[in-house]
Motif scaffolding. Structure first.
Motif, PDB file in Angstrom:
ATOM      1  N   ILE A 296       5.450  -5.290 -16.170  1.00 49.60           N
ATOM      2  CA  ILE A 296       4.564  -4.896 -15.070  1.00 49.60           C
ATOM      3  C   ILE A 296       3.103  -4.869 -15.525  1.00 49.60           C
ATOM      4  O   ILE A 296       2.228  -5.354 -14.816  1.00 49.60           O
ATOM      5  N   SER A 297       2.826  -4.337 -16.691  1.00 49.01           N
ATOM      6  CA  SER A 297       1.435  -4.224 -17.151  1.00 49.01           C
ATOM      7  C   SER A 297       0.777  -5.587 -17.370  1.00 49.01           C
ATOM      8  O   SER A 297      -0.444  -5.707 -17.317  1.00 49.01           O
ATOM      9  N   LYS A 298       1.557  -6.621 -17.593  1.00 43.42           N
ATOM     10  CA  LYS A 298       1.000  -7.964 -17.779  1.00 43.42           C
ATOM     11  C   LYS A 298       0.607  -8.621 -16.462  1.00 43.42           C
ATOM     12  O   LYS A 298      -0.125  -9.603 -16.453  1.00 43.42           O
ATOM     13  N   LEU A 299       1.074  -8.089 -15.357  1.00 39.61           N
ATOM     14  CA  LEU A 299       0.765  -8.642 -14.033  1.00 39.61           C
ATOM     15  C   LEU A 299      -0.572  -8.056 -13.557  1.00 39.61           C
ATOM     16  O   LEU A 299      -0.664  -7.415 -12.514  1.00 39.61           O
ATOM     17  N   SER A 300      -1.606  -8.290 -14.318  1.00 40.10           N
ATOM     18  CA  SER A 300      -2.894  -7.622 -14.131  1.00 40.10           C
ATOM     19  C   SER A 300      -3.609  -7.947 -12.819  1.00 40.10           C
ATOM     20  O   SER A 300      -4.486  -7.193 -12.399  1.00 40.10           O
ATOM     21  N   GLN A 301      -3.248  -9.026 -12.162  1.00 39.63           N
ATOM     22  CA  GLN A 301      -3.893  -9.394 -10.900  1.00 39.63           C
ATOM     23  C   GLN A 301      -3.132  -8.866  -9.680  1.00 39.63           C
ATOM     24  O   GLN A 301      -3.533  -9.091  -8.538  1.00 39.63           O
ATOM     25  N   LEU A 302      -2.046  -8.154  -9.922  1.00 38.22           N
ATOM     26  CA  LEU A 302      -1.179  -7.686  -8.840  1.00 38.22           C
ATOM     27  C   LEU A 302      -1.938  -6.765  -7.881  1.00 38.22           C
ATOM     28  O   LEU A 302      -2.562  -5.791  -8.300  1.00 38.22           O
ATOM     29  N   GLU A 303      -1.880  -7.100  -6.594  1.00 37.85           N
ATOM     30  CA  GLU A 303      -2.507  -6.304  -5.547  1.00 37.85           C
ATOM     31  C   GLU A 303      -1.468  -5.550  -4.722  1.00 37.85           C
ATOM     32  O   GLU A 303      -1.742  -4.468  -4.223  1.00 37.85           O
ATOM     33  N   GLU A 304      -0.285  -6.167  -4.564  1.00 39.25           N
ATOM     34  CA  GLU A 304       0.775  -5.546  -3.764  1.00 39.25           C
ATOM     35  C   GLU A 304       2.089  -5.582  -4.542  1.00 39.25           C
ATOM     36  O   GLU A 304       2.485  -6.625  -5.046  1.00 39.25           O
ATOM     37  N   LEU A 305       2.746  -4.415  -4.610  1.00 37.30           N
ATOM     38  CA  LEU A 305       4.014  -4.294  -5.312  1.00 37.30           C
ATOM     39  C   LEU A 305       4.966  -3.463  -4.460  1.00 37.30           C
ATOM     40  O   LEU A 305       4.664  -2.324  -4.117  1.00 37.30           O
ATOM     41  N   TYR A 306       6.095  -4.062  -4.115  1.00 37.31           N
ATOM     42  CA  TYR A 306       7.084  -3.397  -3.275  1.00 37.31           C
ATOM     43  C   TYR A 306       8.409  -3.320  -4.029  1.00 37.31           C
ATOM     44  O   TYR A 306       9.012  -4.344  -4.337  1.00 37.31           O
ATOM     45  N   ILE A 307       8.834  -2.095  -4.346  1.00 33.60           N
ATOM     46  CA  ILE A 307      10.087  -1.883  -5.074  1.00 33.60           C
ATOM     47  C   ILE A 307      10.847  -0.741  -4.410  1.00 33.60           C
ATOM     48  O   ILE A 307      11.217   0.235  -5.047  1.00 33.60           O
ATOM     49  N   LYS A 308      11.049  -0.827  -3.120  1.00 34.30           N
ATOM     50  CA  LYS A 308      11.798   0.228  -2.425  1.00 34.30           C
ATOM     51  C   LYS A 308      13.221  -0.258  -2.143  1.00 34.30           C
ATOM     52  O   LYS A 308      13.477  -1.455  -2.067  1.00 34.30           O
ATOM     53  N   GLY A 309      14.140   0.678  -2.043  1.00 32.65           N
ATOM     54  CA  GLY A 309      15.518   0.320  -1.744  1.00 32.65           C
ATOM     55  C   GLY A 309      16.251  -0.310  -2.905  1.00 32.65           C
ATOM     56  O   GLY A 309      17.164  -1.101  -2.720  1.00 32.65           O
ATOM     57  N   CYS A 310      15.841   0.018  -4.127  1.00 33.98           N
ATOM     58  CA  CYS A 310      16.475  -0.505  -5.343  1.00 33.98           C
ATOM     59  C   CYS A 310      17.112   0.655  -6.112  1.00 33.98           C
ATOM     60  O   CYS A 310      16.758   1.802  -5.912  1.00 33.98           O
ATOM     61  N   CYS A 311      18.009   0.328  -6.996  1.00 33.62           N
ATOM     62  CA  CYS A 311      18.696   1.338  -7.815  1.00 33.62           C
ATOM     63  C   CYS A 311      18.169   1.322  -9.237  1.00 33.62           C
ATOM     64  O   CYS A 311      18.943   1.397 -10.198  1.00 33.62           O
ATOM     65  N   ILE A 312      16.884   1.225  -9.390  1.00 41.99           N
ATOM     66  CA  ILE A 312      16.291   1.097 -10.720  1.00 41.99           C
ATOM     67  C   ILE A 312      16.459   2.383 -11.510  1.00 41.99           C
ATOM     68  O   ILE A 312      16.212   3.476 -11.009  1.00 41.99           O
ATOM     69  N   GLN A 313      16.873   2.233 -12.754  1.00 44.00           N
ATOM     70  CA  GLN A 313      16.938   3.347 -13.694  1.00 44.00           C
ATOM     71  C   GLN A 313      15.582   3.395 -14.390  1.00 44.00           C
ATOM     72  O   GLN A 313      15.367   2.760 -15.419  1.00 44.00           O
ATOM     73  N   TRP A 314      14.650   4.123 -13.790  1.00 43.38           N
ATOM     74  CA  TRP A 314      13.270   4.138 -14.249  1.00 43.38           C
ATOM     75  C   TRP A 314      13.138   4.758 -15.624  1.00 43.38           C
ATOM     76  O   TRP A 314      13.773   5.747 -15.939  1.00 43.38           O
ATOM     77  N   LYS A 315      12.271   4.177 -16.415  1.00 46.60           N
ATOM     78  CA  LYS A 315      11.874   4.728 -17.698  1.00 46.60           C
ATOM     79  C   LYS A 315      10.412   5.119 -17.567  1.00 46.60           C
ATOM     80  O   LYS A 315       9.633   4.429 -16.901  1.00 46.60           O
ATOM     81  N   VAL A 316      10.041   6.215 -18.204  1.00 48.18           N
ATOM     82  CA  VAL A 316       8.673   6.707 -18.115  1.00 48.18           C
ATOM     83  C   VAL A 316       7.670   5.643 -18.547  1.00 48.18           C
ATOM     84  O   VAL A 316       6.638   5.456 -17.903  1.00 48.18           O
ATOM     85  N   ASP A 317       7.968   4.898 -19.621  1.00 47.46           N
ATOM     86  CA  ASP A 317       7.014   3.900 -20.108  1.00 47.46           C
ATOM     87  C   ASP A 317       6.781   2.784 -19.099  1.00 47.46           C
ATOM     88  O   ASP A 317       5.679   2.249 -18.998  1.00 47.46           O
ATOM     89  N   VAL A 318       7.807   2.433 -18.329  1.00 47.16           N
ATOM     90  CA  VAL A 318       7.638   1.398 -17.298  1.00 47.16           C
ATOM     91  C   VAL A 318       6.775   1.943 -16.157  1.00 47.16           C
ATOM     92  O   VAL A 318       5.880   1.259 -15.656  1.00 47.16           O
ATOM     93  N   LEU A 319       7.007   3.175 -15.754  1.00 47.48           N
ATOM     94  CA  LEU A 319       6.183   3.785 -14.702  1.00 47.48           C
ATOM     95  C   LEU A 319       4.726   3.903 -15.141  1.00 47.48           C
ATOM     96  O   LEU A 319       3.812   3.703 -14.339  1.00 47.48           O
ATOM     97  N   LYS A 320       4.494   4.202 -16.402  1.00 46.02           N
ATOM     98  CA  LYS A 320       3.119   4.302 -16.919  1.00 46.02           C
ATOM     99  C   LYS A 320       2.389   2.965 -16.820  1.00 46.02           C
ATOM    100  O   LYS A 320       1.170   2.936 -16.696  1.00 46.02           O
ATOM    101  N   GLU A 321       3.127   1.878 -16.860  1.00 44.42           N
ATOM    102  CA  GLU A 321       2.510   0.554 -16.770  1.00 44.42           C
ATOM    103  C   GLU A 321       1.805   0.351 -15.433  1.00 44.42           C
ATOM    104  O   GLU A 321       0.848  -0.428 -15.340  1.00 44.42           O
ATOM    105  N   LEU A 322       2.242   1.033 -14.398  1.00 43.94           N
ATOM    106  CA  LEU A 322       1.622   0.903 -13.082  1.00 43.94           C
ATOM    107  C   LEU A 322       0.146   1.305 -13.129  1.00 43.94           C
ATOM    108  O   LEU A 322      -0.668   0.775 -12.385  1.00 43.94           O
ATOM    109  N   LYS A 323      -0.190   2.220 -14.005  1.00 45.03           N
ATOM    110  CA  LYS A 323      -1.574   2.681 -14.112  1.00 45.03           C
ATOM    111  C   LYS A 323      -2.508   1.591 -14.635  1.00 45.03           C
ATOM    112  O   LYS A 323      -3.715   1.686 -14.499  1.00 45.03           O
ATOM    113  N   HIS A 324      -1.953   0.540 -15.231  1.00 45.53           N
ATOM    114  CA  HIS A 324      -2.763  -0.553 -15.774  1.00 45.53           C
ATOM    115  C   HIS A 324      -3.074  -1.626 -14.731  1.00 45.53           C
ATOM    116  O   HIS A 324      -3.793  -2.585 -15.024  1.00 45.53           O
TER     117      HIS A 324
END
Length: 163
Positions: free
Chosen positions: A109-137
């Motif tokens: 996720i952090s490498k997708l630096s040009q991302l303007e829209e991200l939709y991840i609803k209705g999924c069964c993702i087993q979130w990890k804190v480090d992956v969620l932190k990538e959203l801040k980038h």
């Protein structure tokens, strides 16, 4: 634009070899489990829709470096692999309602630096804190839809800063 609304449509492995100028490809509702290897010949592809498809492995999509829009809404993917981090021009990524999506590999996720829209609803993702932190980038992000069932995953400093 190709639309595979007929589920019996078969795509030969070499189908895309002569379509290097193609910019938009819609393969929604595709009943095939993998994408043809010739997909990597689509060097100018900017939009790819695989909504509600049976595709399970999307690693080959990482070769489409000019891709700006990728929609996998309702598809059968199980993870967002490392190769997806190569899509550095991506502006929109729709993973909504991918019921089998369980993992997003770290440092994608952090490498997708040009991302303007991200939709991840209705999924069964087993979130990890480090992956969620990538959203801040994602400094270009203007629209985010995400389901997080475990409140403990939301860090107190998870708020985004205004520019």
């Amino acid at each position: 634009m190709i639309n595979s609304s007929v589920s019996l449509f078969e795509i030969p492995e070499d189908f895309f070899m002569v379509m290097s100028k193609l910019k938009v490809l819609n393969l929604s509702n595709m009943q095939r489990l993998s994408l043809p290897s010739s997909l990597d010949f689509l060097t100018n592809l900017q939009t790819l829709c695989l909504d509600y498809s049976e595709i399970k492995d999307v690693a080959i999509i990482g070769t489409l470096r000019k891709l700006k829009v990728l929609s996998l809404q309702g598809s059968n993917i199980k993870e967002l692999p490392t190769e997806m981090g190569q899509l550095t021009q991506l502006r929109l990524l729709d993973l909504s309602n991918c019921g089998q999506l369980e993992f997003i590999v770290s440092n994608v996720i952090s490498k997708l630096s040009q991302l303007e829209e991200l939709y991840i609803k209705g999924c069964c993702i087993q979130w990890k804190v480090d992956v969620l932190k990538e959203l801040k980038h994602l400094s270009q992000l203007t629209s985010l839809e995400i389901d997080i069932e475990d409140n403990k995953m939301l860090l107190k400093d998870f708020l985004f800063q205004r520019a």
